[in-house]
Design an enzyme around this catalytic site. Sequence first.
Site, PDB file in Angstrom:
ATOM      1  N   GLU A 283     -35.463  54.654-102.699  1.00  0.00           N
ATOM      2  CA  GLU A 283     -35.376  55.133-101.320  1.00  0.00           C
ATOM      3  C   GLU A 283     -34.297  56.203-101.179  1.00  0.00           C
ATOM      4  O   GLU A 283     -34.457  57.163-100.412  1.00  0.00           O
ATOM      5  CB  GLU A 283     -35.093  53.966-100.370  1.00  0.00           C
ATOM      6  N   TRP A 286     -35.920  59.262-102.448  1.00  0.00           N
ATOM      7  CA  TRP A 286     -36.784  59.845-101.405  1.00  0.00           C
ATOM      8  C   TRP A 286     -35.937  60.680-100.437  1.00  0.00           C
ATOM      9  O   TRP A 286     -36.335  61.779-100.022  1.00  0.00           O
ATOM     10  CB  TRP A 286     -37.489  58.730-100.624  1.00  0.00           C
ATOM     11  N   TRP A 315     -55.047  69.336 -83.792  1.00  0.00           N
ATOM     12  CA  TRP A 315     -54.252  68.297 -83.157  1.00  0.00           C
ATOM     13  C   TRP A 315     -54.319  68.402 -81.635  1.00  0.00           C
ATOM     14  O   TRP A 315     -54.440  69.496 -81.086  1.00  0.00           O
ATOM     15  CB  TRP A 315     -52.786  68.401 -83.587  1.00  0.00           C
ATOM     16  N   ASN A 350     -38.191  51.054 -91.042  1.00  0.00           N
ATOM     17  CA  ASN A 350     -38.974  52.096 -91.705  1.00  0.00           C
ATOM     18  C   ASN A 350     -40.469  51.792 -91.738  1.00  0.00           C
ATOM     19  O   ASN A 350     -41.295  52.692 -91.557  1.00  0.00           O
ATOM     20  CB  ASN A 350     -38.470  52.322 -93.130  1.00  0.00           C
ATOM     21  N   TRP A 368     -48.201  65.973 -84.957  1.00  0.00           N
ATOM     22  CA  TRP A 368     -47.048  65.282 -85.526  1.00  0.00           C
ATOM     23  C   TRP A 368     -45.732  65.820 -84.982  1.00  0.00           C
ATOM     24  O   TRP A 368     -44.723  65.096 -84.926  1.00  0.00           O
ATOM     25  CB  TRP A 368     -47.057  65.363 -87.057  1.00  0.00           C
ATOM     26  N   TRP A 391     -42.637  62.288 -90.973  1.00  0.00           N
ATOM     27  CA  TRP A 391     -43.752  62.621 -90.080  1.00  0.00           C
ATOM     28  C   TRP A 391     -44.839  63.413 -90.790  1.00  0.00           C
ATOM     29  O   TRP A 391     -46.034  63.181 -90.589  1.00  0.00           O
ATOM     30  CB  TRP A 391     -43.231  63.372 -88.846  1.00  0.00           C
TER      31      TRP A 391
END
Length: 478
Positions: A283, A286, A315, A350, A368, A391
């Site tokens: 993590e 990331w 969108w 998360n 988004w 996102w």
Amino acid sequence: MRLIWFRNDLRLADNPALRHACATCGDEEGGVTALFVISPAQWRAHKMAPIRQRFLLAQIDELGKGLAALGIRLHLLRVETFAEVPAEMAALATRLGVRQLYANQAIELDEQRRDRAVSQALQGLDIRNHWFNGCCVLPPGRVLTGSQEMFKVFTPYSRAWLKALEEEGFVIHRSPAPRGTPLPWTPLAETGLVEGVAREPEEAARWPVGEVEARRRLHDFLEQAVLDYGENRDFPAQAGTSTLSPYLAAGIISPRQCVAALQQRLGYRPQSRAQPGFVWLNEIIWREFYRHLLMLVPNLSMNLPFRDETRALPWGWDPEALSAWCEGRTGYPIVDAAMRCLNATGWMHNRLRMIVASFLTKDLHLHWRLGEDYFMSQLIDGDLAANNGGWQWAAGTGADAAPYFRVFNPTTQGQRFDPDGAFIRTWVSELADVPTAQLHRPHEWLQQHDRHDYPLPMVDHAAARIRAIEMFRELERK
């Protein structure tokens, strides 16, 4: 005089800019002083959540007291926007007799532009600039492909990051030694520089500031939860995560400190999922991935998708649907509980971030960017790199994004990760007495009991999923 410019690195320990300024400065050079720039208008333009602003300002008081104890004065400069910072800093530097500036690099585009302008303004005054990596374990640009490009997929990046760390290692910078007589510190609330500094007791209790608190959380997590992190991290009703994200986002603790503490706790640095502790380390990797991407791909700071072809996705921008999602009125219990938790506490687990992001983009088909902006406006750990990366991953527009056909089912996600409904009942009071067997699909039970205080599902998930997949298939056909 040497000036240390604090930004999102509000700590004394493992602060390369602070350490280098103090380590190489003798008394004959005029000493060391520090600066933090308060930019309320710019913070608002960047959608910084009020709770995050209060958290940062409370930490400034802690930092100011800590620096004062070392004999270093922290100057506060209120400059509304980044455009005004170069001239104001040049004036301050002239007034203080600054000859050298020390700061840790920013990774966001607007902040990089501001820093270049400051650097030019100060160089015009014959003031040298020194910039350091204070926000990542490995500096952005260090982990590249064989063709010297940024990785677009996380797994090979993770392997390359681990290899680079093994080859280079890293240094934890100790807090500097005191530099003379302790100085007084005037609390920020008494300076008149900002309004709304005071924090609610519940907010302050939930998110205390200070390096001691950040290290305590890290220690407790490593002692109590890291070995089971891979199994427990997805269950929001459990205390299975570190809750360090606000402290990392503000730079109250560094990712290097986290990696070093993990290695000390385990006695080794995990290299694969087969080793305990690796899932949490991954993590952190990331986090590094998204920060490196943000610095090396400027479009990510400009409301643009990583995958350029996804600009054509149709969108929606429906304000009523967006309001229902923001307020936790979607009719899907796990989504509504997550959003209400965010609105009340400034934080979201998360797993829940992934669920609600998938719902906004793949069920409601809203852009988004709307979700990204709303998260920033509410999160105490609002961080452009992590927020944008998450996102775009959920929307299918980013680096290493979830495959477009992966659409989270909000009902089954709730059943799997909040099986007894403990989290949902905490935040959706209308469902407190619904039996667990019906909790994740409560509407039939509510109607049987003549209850209409919880909204019906605003979309049919199965139909919405088909439409989301078709959006991406149409894009591929173009």
